[in-house]
Enzyme design. Structure first.
Site, PDB file in Angstrom:
ATOM      1  N   ASP A   1       0.900  -1.041  -0.082  1.00 45.11           N
ATOM      2  CA  ASP A   1       0.007  -0.088  -0.066  1.00 45.11           C
ATOM      3  C   ASP A   1       0.773   1.192   0.105  1.00 45.11           C
ATOM      4  O   ASP A   1       1.732   1.539   0.833  1.00 45.11           O
ATOM      5  CB  ASP A   1      -0.993  -0.136   1.131  1.00 45.11           C
ATOM      6  CG  ASP A   1      -1.883  -1.129   1.105  1.00 45.11           C
ATOM      7  OD1 ASP A   1      -2.160  -1.445   0.141  1.00 45.11           O
ATOM      8  OD2 ASP A   1      -2.443  -1.356   2.110  1.00 45.11           O
TER       9      ASP A   1
ATOM     10  N   ASP B   1     -13.749  -5.927  -2.932  1.00 47.83           N
ATOM     11  CA  ASP B   1     -13.940  -5.776  -1.402  1.00 47.83           C
ATOM     12  C   ASP B   1     -15.273  -6.389  -0.950  1.00 47.83           C
ATOM     13  O   ASP B   1     -16.189  -6.158  -1.582  1.00 47.83           O
ATOM     14  CB  ASP B   1     -13.702  -4.499  -0.901  1.00 47.83           C
ATOM     15  CG  ASP B   1     -12.444  -3.897  -1.159  1.00 47.83           C
ATOM     16  OD1 ASP B   1     -11.422  -4.647  -1.590  1.00 47.83           O
ATOM     17  OD2 ASP B   1     -12.183  -2.736  -1.259  1.00 47.83           O
TER      18      ASP B   1
END
Lengths: 209, 259
Positions: B11, B130
């Site tokens: 990330d 997700d």
């Protein structure tokens, strides 16, 4: 010693900079060009490609690049095809039902499986088993894997033009060649150390095998 | 035979590495280029950068990060986070990304998938999903639904239906990210992963929940995933990439073992 150079053929076929960067890593200074005249003057030629056979052939023909590529191959200049570059060097591709360049006799067909667990495209790392020695494949050992991503695979007519096999349900030709032309279905530029070694071997290859 | 892939996800926020814990708190953990190079040399099969930069004026930093990584790392490089248009995808490809991950913007406008597939090739479009478990209902028959905004916003969209739609629209691969499992280090959501992997013909990457090497074995066998994504279990030094691959190999999972 002069810097070794190559021209990467640009025909709208995707990520050419990754090929260029991998060449730089092995000391091969590669420029990217869409100009057939630049390709005709090249010391070495890389013919890459990601995308579909139909649009690739349209770009190749429109720019007169197909003819230029045939000329450099006839002249004995070392040429490396990658992925779609390999595929459109055969006679015909089932993808888009497309007549292709015809540098080597053969066709390109779609993976067809009954087993749903076999995914399409064939995407990821797989073993490349050298079946016939070639200067470009020197140093590849049993178990060495390269990165693939393709939904169609080459079926060259002449087994003498097949240099390596890879298994996905059954064996297909993952490296082919004739004289000063050599091509891989996998992506050496995305295949880590073994891929860089292959590009390095290409950079030193004199076009004979 | 095709190997299973070990993928590390980094990330990135404002050009620096960050690790998200259930997407809410993030903290910096270092330089993305250095980390990418370290993993590459240790046998990583593929790398994903997820851009979690909040402000839009800082988004170009990501292009520089991708460019710097692509010069040193010769394995497939995938980038996601905030991609809303073909132009975003093309910019990242030019910087050196192989694959583009679309997520929230595709949920809000599914045509983004087909537009990107047309522009850069189906095999280079990854649909990242997700997902949260919910009660089975009329509108959510699989018992799993799609959430966006880092897991905060439920979309009332069935995860199985969305996976199939994504495949039809031209996604070349799916990331199955369980928001319930993410950050817990208690293992991947095996039931969800297997259900989606069996439903589609494109490769499936399992994400969220990895804490031990056995979790990877489980998701690549029982979970039927083609690739396993790891983050914190390697970022903080608990395991190295090569250790994980050796463990998988020793447990009969086909992996690339020479690099």
């Amino acid at each position: 010693m002069n810097q070794r150079t190559a021209v990467i053929i640009d025909y709208d076929a995707g990520n050419l900079k990754s090929v260029q960067r991998a060449c730089a890593e092995v000391g091969l200074s590669a420029s990217i060009s869409a100009d057939p005249e630049v390709v005709r003057r090249a010391e070495r030629v890389i013919f890459p490609g990601v995308g579909a056979a139909g649009s690739a052939m349209r770009s190749m023909t429109r720019a007169g690049m197909g003819e230029a590529l045939k000329e450099v191959i006839r002249s004995g200049v070392p040429v490396l095809g990658i992925c779609l570059g390999l595929q459109i060097s055969l006679d015909y591709s089932e993808e888009d039902d497309q007549a292709t360049l015809g540098l080597l006799p053969g066709r390109v067909v779609r993976f067809r499986f009954d087993k749903p667990e076999l995914k399409i495209p064939h995407m990821g790392w797989n073993e490349v088993r050298v079946t016939k020695p070639h200067p470009i494949l020197e140093g590849i050992e049993p178990g060495d894997e390269f990165y693939f991503v393709h939904g169609y695979y080459p079926e060259p007519e002449q087994t003498g033009q097949v240099y390596a096999l890879t298994e996905y349900e059954s064996d297909f030709a993952s490296a082919v060649g004739q004289d000063n032309y050599f091509a891989t279905q996998f992506h050496p530029e995305k295949s880590g150390r073994v891929g860089l070694r292959l590009l390095s071997a290409f950079s030193e290859w004199n076009g004979r095998c | 035979m095709l190997s299973k892939r070990l993928i590390a996800c980094l990330d990135v926020r404002d050009g620096k590495l960050a690790k998200s814990i259930r997407f809410v708190d993030t903290r910096d953990i270092g330089d993305p280029v250095e980390k990418a190079r370290e993993y590459y040399l240790d046998g990583l099969d593929e790398l994903v950068f997820y851009d979690i930069t909040a402000s839009s004026d800082k988004r170009n930093i990501m292009l520089d990060v991708v460019e710097a990584v692509a010069e040193q790392v010769f394995i497939p490089l995938s980038v996601g986070g905030g991609i809303r248009s073909v132009a975003d995808a093309t910019d990242l490809r030019l910087a050196g990304a192989e694959k583009i991950n679309v997520n929230s913007a595709a949920v809000q406008r599914p045509a983004l998938i087909s537009e990107c597939a047309e522009a850069i090739g189906s095999q280079n479009i990854v649909l990242s999903m997700d997902i949260r478990a919910v009660d089975v209902s009329e509108t959510c028959q699989s018992g799993y639904q799609i959430v966006i905004n880092g897991g905060r916003t439920p979309m009332g969209l069935d995860a199985l239906a969305w996976a199939l739609q994504g495949e039809r629209l031209g996604a070349g691969e799916l990331v199955i990210n369980s928001i319930d499992a993410d950050g817990t280090q208690k293992g991947y959501e095996l039931k969800l992963t297997a259900m989606l992997a069996e439903a589609v013909r494109i490769p499936v990457i399992a994400s969220g929940g990895a804490g031990t090497p056995d979790h990877l074995v489980d998701v690549l066998t029982q979970g039927k995933a083609d690739a396993a994504l790891v983050a914190s279990m390697v970022h903080y030094g608990a395991y190295t990439i090569s250790e994980l691959k050796q463990h998988l190999h020793a447990h009969g999972v086909k992996m690339r073992m020479s690099w």
